[in-house]
Design a protein around this motif. Structure first.
Motif, PDB file in Angstrom:
ATOM      1  N   ILE A  92      -0.893  20.015  -0.372  1.00  0.00           N
ATOM      2  CA  ILE A  92      -0.434  19.827   1.015  1.00  0.00           C
ATOM      3  C   ILE A  92      -0.922  18.478   1.545  1.00  0.00           C
ATOM      4  CG2 ILE A  92      -0.749  20.658   3.371  1.00  0.00           C
ATOM      5  CD1 ILE A  92      -0.666  23.497   2.261  1.00  0.00           C
ATOM      6  N   GLN A  93      -2.171  18.119   1.194  1.00  0.00           N
ATOM      7  CA  GLN A  93      -2.657  16.793   1.590  1.00  0.00           C
ATOM      8  C   GLN A  93      -1.822  15.693   0.930  1.00  0.00           C
ATOM      9  OE1 GLN A  93      -7.029  16.129   1.871  1.00  0.00           O
ATOM     10  NE2 GLN A  93      -7.192  18.244   1.103  1.00  0.00           N
ATOM     11  N   TYR A  94      -1.482  15.913  -0.352  1.00  0.00           N
ATOM     12  CA  TYR A  94      -0.650  14.925  -1.043  1.00  0.00           C
ATOM     13  C   TYR A  94       0.738  14.834  -0.409  1.00  0.00           C
ATOM     14  CZ  TYR A  94      -4.020  14.266  -4.802  1.00  0.00           C
ATOM     15  OH  TYR A  94      -5.137  13.936  -5.525  1.00  0.00           O
ATOM     16  N   SER A  95       1.247  15.971   0.057  1.00  0.00           N
ATOM     17  CA  SER A  95       2.563  15.937   0.708  1.00  0.00           C
ATOM     18  C   SER A  95       2.515  15.100   1.969  1.00  0.00           C
ATOM     19  CB  SER A  95       3.037  17.358   1.015  1.00  0.00           C
ATOM     20  OG  SER A  95       2.286  17.936   2.065  1.00  0.00           O
ATOM     21  N   ARG A  96       1.366  15.199   2.697  1.00  0.00           N
ATOM     22  CA  ARG A  96       1.209  14.352   3.876  1.00  0.00           C
ATOM     23  C   ARG A  96       1.044  12.889   3.475  1.00  0.00           C
ATOM     24  NH1 ARG A  96       3.572  16.425   8.062  1.00  0.00           N
ATOM     25  NH2 ARG A  96       2.626  18.343   8.876  1.00  0.00           N
ATOM     26  N   GLN A  97       0.240  12.657   2.430  1.00  0.00           N
ATOM     27  CA  GLN A  97       0.087  11.285   1.944  1.00  0.00           C
ATOM     28  C   GLN A  97       1.407  10.739   1.413  1.00  0.00           C
ATOM     29  OE1 GLN A  97      -3.078  11.109  -0.955  1.00  0.00           O
ATOM     30  NE2 GLN A  97      -4.604  10.623   0.592  1.00  0.00           N
ATOM     31  N   PHE A  98       2.253  11.623   0.934  1.00  0.00           N
ATOM     32  CA  PHE A  98       3.542  11.216   0.380  1.00  0.00           C
ATOM     33  C   PHE A  98       4.534  10.865   1.483  1.00  0.00           C
ATOM     34  CE2 PHE A  98       7.761  12.366  -1.455  1.00  0.00           C
ATOM     35  CZ  PHE A  98       7.808  11.386  -2.432  1.00  0.00           C
ATOM     36  N   THR A  99       4.574  11.685   2.514  1.00  0.00           N
ATOM     37  CA  THR A  99       5.533  11.441   3.608  1.00  0.00           C
ATOM     38  C   THR A  99       5.064  10.321   4.528  1.00  0.00           C
ATOM     39  OG1 THR A  99       4.476  13.198   4.922  1.00  0.00           O
ATOM     40  CG2 THR A  99       6.402  13.796   3.606  1.00  0.00           C
ATOM     41  N   GLN A 100       3.731  10.157   4.639  1.00  0.00           N
ATOM     42  CA  GLN A 100       3.237   9.109   5.542  1.00  0.00           C
ATOM     43  C   GLN A 100       3.699   7.718   5.130  1.00  0.00           C
ATOM     44  OE1 GLN A 100      -1.021   8.974   5.933  1.00  0.00           O
ATOM     45  NE2 GLN A 100      -0.979   7.407   7.521  1.00  0.00           N
ATOM     46  N   PRO A 101       3.542   7.312   3.844  1.00  0.00           N
ATOM     47  CA  PRO A 101       4.050   5.971   3.469  1.00  0.00           C
ATOM     48  C   PRO A 101       5.564   5.863   3.568  1.00  0.00           C
ATOM     49  CG  PRO A 101       3.258   7.149   1.537  1.00  0.00           C
ATOM     50  CD  PRO A 101       2.804   7.925   2.725  1.00  0.00           C
ATOM     51  N   LEU A 102       6.266   6.964   3.293  1.00  0.00           N
ATOM     52  CA  LEU A 102       7.716   6.918   3.468  1.00  0.00           C
ATOM     53  C   LEU A 102       8.073   6.698   4.932  1.00  0.00           C
ATOM     54  CD1 LEU A 102       8.943   9.781   1.093  1.00  0.00           C
ATOM     55  CD2 LEU A 102       8.983   7.317   0.684  1.00  0.00           C
ATOM     56  N   THR A 103       7.324   7.378   5.817  1.00  0.00           N
ATOM     57  CA  THR A 103       7.541   7.177   7.251  1.00  0.00           C
ATOM     58  C   THR A 103       7.188   5.753   7.658  1.00  0.00           C
ATOM     59  OG1 THR A 103       7.008   9.497   7.643  1.00  0.00           O
ATOM     60  CG2 THR A 103       6.968   8.037   9.548  1.00  0.00           C
TER      61      THR A 103
ATOM     62  N   THR B  93       0.826  -1.209   0.000  1.00  0.00           N
ATOM     63  CA  THR B  93       0.000   0.000   0.000  1.00  0.00           C
ATOM     64  C   THR B  93       0.859   1.258   0.000  1.00  0.00           C
ATOM     65  OG1 THR B  93      -1.723  -1.183   1.215  1.00  0.00           O
ATOM     66  CG2 THR B  93      -1.841   1.210   1.222  1.00  0.00           C
ATOM     67  N   SER B  94       1.940   1.235   0.766  1.00  0.00           N
ATOM     68  CA  SER B  94       2.805   2.419   0.837  1.00  0.00           C
ATOM     69  C   SER B  94       3.460   2.693  -0.508  1.00  0.00           C
ATOM     70  CB  SER B  94       3.864   2.220   1.922  1.00  0.00           C
ATOM     71  OG  SER B  94       3.266   2.099   3.190  1.00  0.00           O
ATOM     72  N   LEU B  95       3.972   1.641  -1.155  1.00  0.00           N
ATOM     73  CA  LEU B  95       4.611   1.838  -2.464  1.00  0.00           C
ATOM     74  C   LEU B  95       3.615   2.353  -3.502  1.00  0.00           C
ATOM     75  CD1 LEU B  95       6.908  -1.326  -2.643  1.00  0.00           C
ATOM     76  CD2 LEU B  95       7.629   1.038  -2.304  1.00  0.00           C
ATOM     77  N   LEU B  96       2.412   1.751  -3.530  1.00  0.00           N
ATOM     78  CA  LEU B  96       1.395   2.206  -4.478  1.00  0.00           C
ATOM     79  C   LEU B  96       0.954   3.630  -4.161  1.00  0.00           C
ATOM     80  CD1 LEU B  96      -0.816  -1.015  -4.788  1.00  0.00           C
ATOM     81  CD2 LEU B  96       0.715  -0.059  -6.523  1.00  0.00           C
ATOM     82  N   THR B  97       0.867   3.951  -2.873  1.00  0.00           N
ATOM     83  CA  THR B  97       0.477   5.306  -2.486  1.00  0.00           C
ATOM     84  C   THR B  97       1.516   6.320  -2.949  1.00  0.00           C
ATOM     85  OG1 THR B  97      -0.748   4.482  -0.564  1.00  0.00           O
ATOM     86  CG2 THR B  97      -0.120   6.804  -0.535  1.00  0.00           C
ATOM     87  N   VAL B  98       2.786   5.992  -2.756  1.00  0.00           N
ATOM     88  CA  VAL B  98       3.857   6.896  -3.204  1.00  0.00           C
ATOM     89  C   VAL B  98       3.756   7.135  -4.708  1.00  0.00           C
ATOM     90  CG1 VAL B  98       6.351   7.093  -3.528  1.00  0.00           C
ATOM     91  CG2 VAL B  98       5.438   6.373  -1.328  1.00  0.00           C
ATOM     92  N   ILE B  99       3.549   6.040  -5.480  1.00  0.00           N
ATOM     93  CA  ILE B  99       3.446   6.178  -6.944  1.00  0.00           C
ATOM     94  C   ILE B  99       2.225   7.008  -7.324  1.00  0.00           C
ATOM     95  CG2 ILE B  99       3.102   4.911  -9.093  1.00  0.00           C
ATOM     96  CD1 ILE B  99       4.661   2.586  -7.797  1.00  0.00           C
ATOM     97  N   GLY B 100       1.082   6.676  -6.721  1.00  0.00           N
ATOM     98  CA  GLY B 100      -0.143   7.399  -7.029  1.00  0.00           C
ATOM     99  C   GLY B 100      -0.066   8.867  -6.660  1.00  0.00           C
ATOM    100  N   VAL B 101       0.502   9.151  -5.505  1.00  0.00           N
ATOM    101  CA  VAL B 101       0.613  10.539  -5.055  1.00  0.00           C
ATOM    102  C   VAL B 101       1.562  11.324  -5.953  1.00  0.00           C
ATOM    103  CG1 VAL B 101       1.495  11.990  -3.185  1.00  0.00           C
ATOM    104  CG2 VAL B 101      -0.041  10.083  -2.673  1.00  0.00           C
ATOM    105  N   ILE B 102       2.649  10.710  -6.376  1.00  0.00           N
ATOM    106  CA  ILE B 102       3.593  11.403  -7.282  1.00  0.00           C
ATOM    107  C   ILE B 102       2.889  11.785  -8.591  1.00  0.00           C
ATOM    108  CG2 ILE B 102       5.641  11.074  -8.720  1.00  0.00           C
ATOM    109  CD1 ILE B 102       6.871   9.485  -6.445  1.00  0.00           C
TER     110      ILE B 102
END
Length: 658
Positions: free
Chosen positions: A360-371, A220-229
């Motif tokens: 800004i929401q995407y930035s949070r969604q982006f950092t959350q899976p990285l975290t 989920t984190s990897l897909l979220t990072v790709i989708g958010v990018i």
């Protein structure tokens, strides 16, 4: 405190699993498990390969994860449209009705308010009108539907993944159990029982927990990072490039910290196994510890091993725990930069306010899976460290496979022949060298000799607990190496000095010798071995439940139960290793009578230290240093005045002097 090890894949009638013995019946010395750990990469890949049977389910999980992530990442974009709608409506209400947006912008520039004109130029306004609540409600319904779909598909993904994980761990446990059944006794000689149990239980449970917690989050984190990018570039390529700077920084931080913490996770689970081994040993020998007043030494050993485990666990968790705060720090820096640059973009009219809030929401969604990926590093390292230990067990050298096709003796006479047998536990320490003997059907062969002479080793070789270095042993004319172990041991009954009982009723413990025995046969065996005499004094009789230590019956009663077990099986070859050592003198006389009936018409090997118990043996073998130095009957050996004469007189002279 000695440990005992159950010889697996064993269909012989064994009163207690073979004790860990080294040369001459002594343990070769406790040795810890191998400490050489695999690299993280190969171990992780091998663990992933175990998921291959679940490939279809994994594809299903991937599909469900994609749908869930797509629904989740579309939400902020649509919410941004709602923010634009609200903000544009609020600004439109403040503008004069009837004017066009171009007229308002031109008027602002004419009054010298160029910054406000730039901001309004990036918006879609209808001067004089307010917020379009109908359009806003439609947007909110779309967002609600997307988040509900995302949650439903996320739940389905977790459900399917749970089945995949549990089936994978189920197969791993099956493989470990099957592997234990194929391991030779040599392996158990070198492995603490608590350490082995830790690998089979703690380490496999840790692997299960790691797979369960990381697989879903990782995907989920990897897909979220790709989708958010992707969505970031759609909203603002400039801000997306700023956000992407954090990815290499995140990877570098994670790799540096993970590399340092991996060795601590390996040490953590190694010390866990050692601590379990020490605790199991101390609890098993609790009475002995109390008798010799060694509780302080046991406590000190525990304290040292507990300290070692504490230091390794603290180091592993502390170092790997740095990853998540570091990821949060990088994420917060990115959030500040995006907020500042986004505000400037809105002020210049290059972006709308809703797009900035979405980003800004995407930035949070982006950092959350990285975290999350950073926080999973310690779980992954811990799970892979456990996998290394389990793989070491699975890779251990197995006992030689049974012959295929195997041979089977045509008769059930029980004639055993040793032909030039040689064996050693250690390469540089010969034990049995060029030993030959013949045990005829119906004979009782007694084996005597000093401690370390190789008496029990001889029995272990008969049972194929160890393989010969040279020579061969035949049973009714067939080389036992050409028989299956199951066939060999089903023809052999063994009663050892160290009794061993299952957790279960007395009836079940006796019936273990022959599970298909009738109630009458079980009672007959109990009466023949004088078990029936004490069972009736117990509250529940034959239904009395024993624990695995047999603590609710005496040592002599446990010995009688193991003899009854062998009696019920009626084997062709009977092996008695000091089988009456724990019974009183009167009971021993009764049991000797029962043994005489049990030994009738079958070959019997009796290992004895009390020479008075083997006077009637058909053949007495005197062993010294792995060789037979004398053989004959009791009277013949006494007449020669040799080693047996010396042993016999020393034993009874000692008793007389006492």
């Amino acid at each position: 405190m000695s440990e005992t090890v159950e010889e697996q894949n064993d269909d012989a009638v064994v009163a207690r699993p073979p004790v860990r013995r080294g040369p001459g019946g002594h343990g070769p010395g406790m040795q810890g498990p191998t400490e050489k750990a695999m690299n993280f990469g190969p171990s992780a890949k091998r663990l992933i390969r175990r998921l291959r049977p679940e490939l279809l389910g994994i594809w299903a999980v991937g599909f469900l994860a994609v749908v869930s992530v797509v629904c989740a990442v579309l939400g902020p974009k649509i919410i941004g449209q709602g923010v634009n709608l609200v903000f544009s409506g609020a600004i439109s209400r403040l503008l004069p009705a009837g004017a066009t947006q171009e007229q308002v912008i031109a008027g602002l520039r004419a009054r010298g308010e160029g910054q406000q004109a730039d901001m309004i130029s990036g918006m879609t306004l209808t001067p004089g009108e307010g917020i379009d609540f109908t359009a806003l409600s439609h947007i909110m319904l779309w967002v609600l539907a997307l988040y509900i779909l995302s949650s439903v598909f996320s739940w389905l993904q977790a459900y399917v993944l749970n089945g995949i994980t549990q089936r994978t761990v189920y197969r791993l446990r099956e493989d470990v159990e099957a592997k234990i059944n194929r391991l030779p006794l040599r392996y158990f000689d070198k492995m603490q029982r608590g350490e082995l149990l830790s690998r089979v239980t703690n380490d496999i449970d840790n692997i299960s927990q790691t797979l369960q917690q990381t697989m879903s989050q990782l995907l989920t984190s990897l897909l979220t990072v790709i989708g958010v990018i992707v969505m970031m570039f759609i909203v603002s390529p400039l801000l997306a490039l700023i956000a992407l700077v954090t990815i290499p920084l995140t990877l570098v931080i994670t790799m540096i910290i993970a590399k340092r913490s991996q060795k601590y996770f390996v040490a953590q689970w190694k010390h866990t196994g050692e601590l379990n081994g020490q605790i199991e040993e101390a609890f098993t020998g609790h009475a002995l510890v109390k008798v010799f007043g060694r509780h302080r030494e046991v406590e000190e050993t525990f304290r040292q091993k507990n300290d070692e485990m504490y230091r390794a666990s603290f180091g592993a968790q502390f170092i790997s725990g740095i990853i998540m705060p570091a990821m949060m720090f990088v994420g917060n820096l990115m959030y500040v930069v995006i907020a500042v640059v986004g505000g400037l973009q809105v002020a210049s009219g290059a972006m709308q306010l809703g797009d900035v809030t979405a980003f800004i929401q995407y930035s949070r969604q982006f950092t959350q899976p990285l975290t999350q990926l950073g926080s999973m590093a310690n779980l992954l390292q811990s799970g892979v460290a456990s996998a290394e230990r389990v793989f070491e067990l699975l890779d251990a050298e197995e006992q030689t496979p049974d012959a295929d096709p195997a041979e089977t003796p045509t008769g059930n006479r029980g004639r055993l022949v040793f032909e030039n047998v040689s064996f050693r536990y250690a390469e540089d320490k010969p034990l049995i060298d060029d030993l030959s003997l013949v045990a005829e059907p119906g004979q009782t062969v007694a084996i005597v000799g000093p401690t370390g002479a190789g008496k029990t080793t001889l029995v272990n070789l008969m049972m194929r607990f160890y393989e010969l270095d040279a020579g061969r042993i035949t049973l009714d004319g067939v080389d036992i190496a050409q028989m299956t172990r199951r066939d060999l041991r089903s023809r052999t009954g063994m009663v050892l000095q160290d009794t061993w009982l299952f957790g279960g009723t007395i009836r079940e413990n006796i019936a273990y010798g022959r599970p298909d025995a009738t109630e009458e046969e079980i009672l007959a065996a109990a009466k023949a071995t004088y078990v029936d005499r004490f069972v009736h004094s117990l509250p529940d009789g034959y239904d009395t439940v024993l624990d695995d230590e047999g603590s609710n019956v005496s040592a002599g009663e446990k010995q009688l139960l193991t003899i009854a077990r062998a009696f019920l099986a009626q084997p062709n070859v009977l092996i008695l290793d000091e089988a009456t050592s724990s019974v009183d003198t009167r009971t021993e006389l009764l049991v000797q009578k029962a043994m005489s009936a049990l030994r009738a018409d079958r070959t019997s090997f009796v290992i004895a230290h009390r020479l008075s118990t083997i006077r009637d043996a058909d053949l007495i073998l005197v062993m010294e240093s792995g060789a037979i130095v004398e053989q004959g009957t009791h009277s013949e050996l006494l007449a020669t005045g040799g080693a047996y004469y010396t042993l016999y007189n020393a034993q009874f002279a000692g008793a007389a002097e006492a």
